[in-house]
Design a protein around this motif. Structure first.
Motif, short mmCIF file in Angstrom:
data_model
loop_
_atom_site.label_atom_id
_atom_site.label_comp_id
_atom_site.label_asym_id
_atom_site.label_seq_id
_atom_site.Cartn_x
_atom_site.Cartn_y
_atom_site.Cartn_z
N LYS A 1 0.99 -0.96 0.17
CA LYS A 1 0.01 0.36 0.18
C LYS A 1 0.89 1.74 -0.05
CE LYS A 1 -3.20 -2.58 2.34
NZ LYS A 1 -3.87 -2.89 3.85
N LEU A 2 1.35 1.36 -1.20
CA LEU A 2 2.25 3.20 -1.64
C LEU A 2 1.48 4.13 -0.56
CD1 LEU A 2 2.81 2.40 -4.75
CD2 LEU A 2 4.63 2.05 -3.29
N TRP A 3 0.48 4.30 -0.16
CA TRP A 3 -0.31 5.59 1.01
C TRP A 3 0.75 5.32 1.83
CZ3 TRP A 3 -2.62 1.76 -1.56
CH2 TRP A 3 -4.21 0.94 -0.80
N GLU A 4 0.68 4.59 2.09
CA GLU A 4 1.69 3.94 4.03
C GLU A 4 2.27 4.60 3.83
OE1 GLU A 4 1.35 0.50 4.71
OE2 GLU A 4 -1.00 -0.21 5.13
N LEU A 5 3.10 5.02 2.32
CA LEU A 5 4.78 6.01 2.82
C LEU A 5 4.77 7.42 2.81
CD1 LEU A 5 6.78 3.86 -0.58
CD2 LEU A 5 7.46 3.85 2.28
N ALA A 6 3.52 7.87 2.87
CA ALA A 6 3.40 9.26 2.58
C ALA A 6 4.50 9.44 4.21
CB ALA A 6 2.08 9.44 3.13
N ASP A 7 3.97 9.06 4.97
CA ASP A 7 4.88 10.33 6.23
C ASP A 7 6.43 9.06 6.38
OD1 ASP A 7 2.41 11.49 6.71
OD2 ASP A 7 2.18 9.82 7.99
N LEU A 8 6.96 8.75 5.83
CA LEU A 8 7.99 7.52 6.14
C LEU A 8 8.93 7.70 4.98
CD1 LEU A 8 6.08 3.74 7.38
CD2 LEU A 8 7.47 5.84 8.69
N ALA A 9 8.13 8.58 3.76
CA ALA A 9 9.54 8.45 2.59
C ALA A 9 11.12 8.86 3.45
CB ALA A 9 9.17 9.46 1.20
N LEU A 10 10.97 10.20 3.49
CA LEU A 10 11.81 11.02 4.12
C LEU A 10 12.68 9.88 5.21
CD1 LEU A 10 13.97 13.50 3.89
CD2 LEU A 10 12.58 14.48 5.83
#
Length: 400
Positions: free
Chosen positions: A297-306
């Protein structure tokens, strides 16, 4: 929209074939050895992200077969672990294996430490470390499933993202580091040229008339190791309270089975063909990764990308310094050592194919290194898993 098992299996096969086609056609994907199921699976994940973000539909894939294919793959890895190859590599192979093993500890320690500083779960920092860096997409998906099961949301997604970044970084930085070391120390190859693609670790069979009955014999060996390994692993977990994924027990039982097969080769009328085992493993890995990538679920990456980007960047810096100033000296401070650290950067950030591509690029310009072509793929293909997987299990239990 919940897809049933049959539809999900169909999509997994289709995703793999689409990825394979794109890898053949797009130079960037081929150059950095991006696995076909990763390419196709990420496209499917992007499609589900668009559907989810626009509010049209949320697609759920039935992934119950994912665990089965994962266990099959790691069992074939264990069956591929012929310790005859260690004798061929000698002392230098042991040194390289120890250096790669210590790298696993360094990466995981760094990952969980940076996760604490960045304010995220330490197990997510672990997922961006050796499970993804040394383990590649297979390790990321496998341990991601385990950590997801512990209630850490987005573990698989983080691992896959880190593995993809690491794969690219391993291909980008390996060559420049090797060229710098060669020029700085004025190193040259002392070997005649040879075709690395034709270099075999085991004698190929003259004729391979493979029958259905023989295929079932390999299935028997694989499923026996899977069954016994998962059973022993379950008992071990119940008795000790230590989290031991099923595929770990299966892999170690498979190693024992292969060792016994090699030891009884003169008394048992069965010649273990690694090419058959590897093909079964390749099919299992392809389907396993397809399922894993389709379900992220790529939307779970929103806060974890950095945080992921920072942790992977730290791993890149550390492996460059580690290989240049420590591993190079341990391996003899010569041309072979440079080719091997070039391979370690590839496999320590991405996968064995990246390591081989790195070495091909250097040896085609500066000269061959049979030593490196023996040691790096043997360690990267299966020996490192014997160490890396227990190290990861230790960190999971430490921080769960």
């Amino acid at each position: 929209m919940e897809l049933n098992l049959v539809t999900s299996l169909f999509l997994a096969v289709m995703v793999y074939l689409i990825g394979a086609y794109l890898v053949r056609k797009i130079h960037f994907l081929d150059r950095y050895s991006i696995p076909a199921p990763v390419v196709g699976g990420l496209l499917f994940a992007v499609f589900t992200l668009i559907m989810h973000s626009t509010g049209l539909v949320t697609i759920t894939v039935e992934t119950s077969l994912q665990s089965l294919f994962m266990i099959i793959f790691f069992t074939t890895v264990g069956l591929g672990a012929s310790f005859k190859l260690i004798k061929l590599g000698g002392k230098l192979l042991v040194i390289y294996l120890l250096a790669a093993s210590f790298l696993s500890v360094i990466q995981n320690t760094l990952g969980v430490s940076l996760a604490g500083l960045l304010g995220i779960d330490p197990l997510l920092g672990l997922m961006a470390s050796s499970p993804a860096m040394i383990g590649g997409h297979g390790g990321a998906a496998a341990f991601g499933e385990t950590i997801d099961g512990l209630g850490v949301q987005g573990a698989t997604t983080v691992g896959i993202a880190a593995a993809t970044l690491g794969l690219i970084a391993g291909g980008v930085f390996g060559g420049p580091v090797a060229r710098f070391m060669i020029n700085r120390h004025n190193l040259k190859s002392n070997e005649p040229d040879f075709n690395a693609a034709q270099y075999e670790f085991e004698n190929p069979k003259e004729e391979n008339k493979f029958t259905i009955n023989q295929f079932f014999i390999y299935l028997l060996i694989i499923t026996f190791a899977m069954a016994l390994g998962t059973y022993i692993g379950g008992i071990f977990s119940d008795l000790t309270g230590v989290i031991l994924p099923d595929y770990v027990g299966a892999m170690f039982v498979a190693i024992v089975v292969r060792t016994l097969l090699d030891a009884s080769q003169d008394r048992v009328p069965f010649d273990f063909d690694t090419t058959v085992n590897d093909k079964i493993g390749a099919v299992s890995l392809g389907l396993f990764l397809s399922f894993a990538l389709m379900s992220i679920k790529l939307w779970e990456l929103a806060d974890l990308a950095l945080p992921i980007l920072l942790i992977v960047s730290a791993h890149v810096i550390v492996i460059i310094l580690y290989t240049m100033f420590i591993v190079y000296r341990l391996l003899g401070k010569n041309y072979d050592a440079v080719v091997m650290i070039n391979g370690m950067i590839g496999s320590g950030l991405g996968a064995t194919p990246t390591a081989m591509a790195n070495m091909d690029a250097i040896t085609s310009k500066f000269g061959s290194s049979k030593t490196a072509y023996l040691i790096v793929p043997v360690v990267g293909a299966f020996l490192i898993d014997i160490v890396n997987i227990p190290v990861i299990v230790f960190f999971i239990n430490l921080f769960s």
